[in-house]
Design an enzyme around this catalytic site. Structure first.
Site, PDB file in Angstrom:
ATOM      1  N   PRO A   1      -0.448  -3.377  -6.353  1.00  0.00           N
ATOM      2  CG  PRO A   1      -1.613  -2.441  -8.123  1.00  0.00           C
ATOM      3  CD  PRO A   1      -0.239  -2.852  -7.691  1.00  0.00           C
ATOM      4  CD  GLU A   2      -1.336  -6.832  -0.832  1.00  0.00           C
ATOM      5  OE1 GLU A   2      -2.104  -7.589  -0.202  1.00  0.00           O
ATOM      6  OE2 GLU A   2      -0.371  -6.262  -0.310  1.00  0.00           O
ATOM      7  CE  LYS A  60      -1.035  -9.989  -5.306  1.00  0.00           C
ATOM      8  NZ  LYS A  60       0.372  -9.823  -4.878  1.00  0.00           N
ATOM      9  NE  ARG A 294       7.736  -9.168  -0.281  1.00  0.00           N
ATOM     10  CZ  ARG A 294       6.724  -9.838  -0.811  1.00  0.00           C
ATOM     11  NH1 ARG A 294       5.705  -9.190  -1.333  1.00  0.00           N
ATOM     12  NH2 ARG A 294       6.716 -11.158  -0.818  1.00  0.00           N
TER      13      ARG A 294
END
Length: 311
Positions: A1-2, A60, A294
């Site tokens: 989650p961002e 976050k 990534r």
């Protein structure tokens, strides 16, 4: 989650839990409370009987200030979920902590069953909960936005003190941020992911904002003009605001809001995860590059790699 996903969860907690009293706490697995150094029993004892005063977020991280003077601090990690449920709701497969709540509401227009539990569910267990003291913010300004959209008290947990303000924070000093950003000697995307510079931005929204601002992810921050840096920050706010309206981005069942619903901003993504597909702006196939273990997605035409690119 961002940031948008965490903000969606914060809003749900604020709507239902402010004013609720915490009852029994059941820690079903010790790992999610590992950051609470006194241990699971102390974690449960400090929460029991406290009343939730607010729901606050920075980047976050989110936390529930309590009338005890402490706060329930949460970080969702990669797969953490904070769910509001009723007693009759079956236990989730990866339920880690169950917290009874009394007086949650209002019930009108909300879940079909009365809320009586706050559950922390985490498949991969990179996230966690802790009870933490609240201390004054370094700049003396409010730590975040409260449930009624009024500035919360200027306090935050010590574990969050190093986290910078985020793009949606009304107290973010944009001029100072632009100055710090242009003073770095790194690539733009690396800077956007630095939570001590600007919090809440992750891989997805960094790629989307850079595409909107027509900037290559490897362009050096020191080579950014002030107008370009300002344009980038505006793009970050824009894409996050749109994601917030859509309930966040969900690629699988691991991100849901407090009612167990998924966000649907993934349907609007221009470049992230779109490798090989046409750019929505010019039609050029989107490029996927390896980036910090990534991936980074960009348009070769709209975001050409500059000569000052920083690897």
């Amino acid at each position: 989650p961002e940031l948008p996903e965490v903000e969606v969860v914060r809003r749900g907690l604020a709507r239902w839990l402010i004013g609720a009293r915490i009852g029994a706490v059941d820690v079903l697995h010790p790992r999610p409370v590992r950051r609470h150094e006194p241990g699971p029993a102390d974690f449960a004892a400090r929460l029991c009987g406290a009343t939730v005063l607010d729901a606050v977020r920075r980047g976050k991280f989110l936390w529930l200030p309590l009338d005890s003077g402490e706060a329930l601090l949460a970080h969702l990690g990669m797969s953490g979920q904070l769910l509001l449920t009723g007693d009759e709701t079956p236990d989730e497969r990866h339920l880690r902590v169950r917290i009874e709540v009394v007086g949650a509401g209002p019930a009108v227009g909300g879940p079909k069953t009365a809320i009586s539990q706050l559950r922390f569910v985490d498949q991969r267990m990179f996230g966690g909960l802790a009870v933490a003291p609240l201390v004054s913010t370094p700049d003396g300004l409010p730590a975040g936005i409260g449930g009624s959209w009024q500035p919360s008290a200027p306090e935050l947990p010590p574990a969050v003190a190093h986290i910078a303000r985020d793009p949606l924070d009304p107290h973010l000093d944009e001029a100072a941020l632009v100055h710090r950003l242009r003073g770095r000697r790194t690539g733009i995307k690396r800077a956007l992911l630095d939570q001590t510079l600007l919090s809440g931005v992750g891989n997805i929204y960094a790629d989307e904002a850079l595409w909107r601002a027509r900037l290559h992810y490897a362009r050096t921050t020191s080579g950014l003009t002030r107008p370009a840096a300002t344009r980038l920050l505006a793009a970050v706010r824009e894409v996050m605001g749109e994601a917030l309206v859509a309930g966040g981005t969900s690629f699988d069942s691991l991100y849901v809001n407090v009612n167990g619903e998924s966000g649907y901003f993934d349907r609007s993504l221009a470049v992230y995860g779109q490798g090989g597909r046409p750019c929505p702006r010019c039609g050029t196939p989107i490029r996927r590059d390896a980036f910090m273990n990534r991936s980074s997605f960009s348009c070769p035409r709209c975001q050409p790699r500059p000569r000052d690119a920083h690897s």
